[in-house]
Design an enzyme around this catalytic site. Structure first.
Site, PDB file in Angstrom:
ATOM      1  N   HIS A  88       0.845  -1.206   0.000  1.00 28.35           N
ATOM      2  CA  HIS A  88       0.000   0.000   0.000  1.00 28.35           C
ATOM      3  C   HIS A  88       0.878   1.253   0.000  1.00 28.35           C
ATOM      4  CE1 HIS A  88      -2.992   2.977   1.053  1.00 28.35           C
ATOM      5  NE2 HIS A  88      -3.910   2.088   0.684  1.00 28.35           N
ATOM      6  N   GLU A 157      -4.086   1.859  -7.189  1.00 29.65           N
ATOM      7  CA  GLU A 157      -4.560   3.001  -6.402  1.00 29.65           C
ATOM      8  C   GLU A 157      -3.661   4.207  -6.656  1.00 29.65           C
ATOM      9  OE1 GLU A 157      -6.842   1.683  -2.679  1.00 29.65           O
ATOM     10  OE2 GLU A 157      -4.736   1.449  -2.188  1.00 29.65           O
TER      11      GLU A 157
END
Ligand code: 13P
Length: 229
Positions: A88, A157
């Site tokens: 992430h 993302e």
């Protein structure tokens, strides 16, 4: 479709329990082949009943040992957690995880047979250089990663769309997903300001196999509505 909720540093053990109880009834009418993942903070990991998978936002590559502040396989096994988020952008950016470290973590959890939700995403300055620069950047985030791993899900993302309220456009998502799919033939989620207002149009984009949701997943009614939308 895959609907994944990343709680980040939100919710407690108590509120996560309530959340999962409400989610269980909230998603009773979901399509049978929709798959739901919830990534609570480590302190809220537990056994919860329902048609969803609980995953860890992070863990260290060890069974147990002297790794202050981390959790390992032993702590995950207590609750049968077999799914983990790796790569992430917040861990890359705020926790200093570089590609080499991330690749090591990936290999470790792959060797343990974990399902891995692997995140990639470019910063704004790369997006501003155009699609080619974006793809080169994203492909560099696959360095050291076994993209043929059978229990792999990818989440694209864009960093500039995370928590900003500004999602990537349909065209940006479509183009980037299409380009990524040429290299990685795995389920590909989009994440970055996905909410009730835009989820319909995002999941209809060709090449989008689901969504990874932060802020808008924190409210169980809202997340349930997103799943049923
Ligand atoms: P937001 O949905 O809050 O933009 O967060 C996206 C994200 O980072 C999920 O992992």
């Amino acid at each position: 479709m895959i609907f994944a909720a990343n709680f980040k540093t939100n919710h407690t053990r108590a509120s996560t329990r309530l959340y999962t109880e409400k989610l269980r009834s909230g998603i009773a009418a979901k399509h049978a082949d929709d798959k739901i993942y919830i990534f609570p903070p480590a302190t809220a990991l537990d056994r919860f009943e329902g048609d969803f998978t609980i995953g860890a936002q992070n863990a260290y590559m060890a069974q147990n040992g002297a790794f202050t502040g981390e959790i390992g396989l032993e702590q995950l096994a207590e609750f049968d957690i077999r799914t983990i988020l790796i790569g992430h952008s917040e861990r890359r950016e705020f926790l200093g995880e570089d590609q080499e470290f991330i690749a090591k973590k990936f290999s470790f959890f792959q060797s343990q047979g974990f399902e891995i939700l692997y995140c990639i995403g470019e910063p704004l300055e790369i997006r501003e250089q155009g699609e080619q620069a974006v793809i080169e950047f994203l492909l560099s985030q696959f360095e050291g990663i076994d993209i043929s791993y059978d229990k792999l899900i990818i989440a694209y993302e864009p960093i500039w769309a995370i928590g900003t309220g500004r999602s990537a456009t349909v065209n940006e998502i479509a183009t980037t997903h299409e380009a990524l799919k040429k290299t990685v033939q795995k389920p590909l989620l989009y994440g970055g300001s996905v909410k009730l207002d835009n989820i319909r149009e995002i999941i209809q984009i060709r090449g989008v196999d689901g969504v990874l949701v932060g802020s808008a997943s924190l409210d169980v009614e809202q997340f349930s509505k997103m799943i049923l939308s």
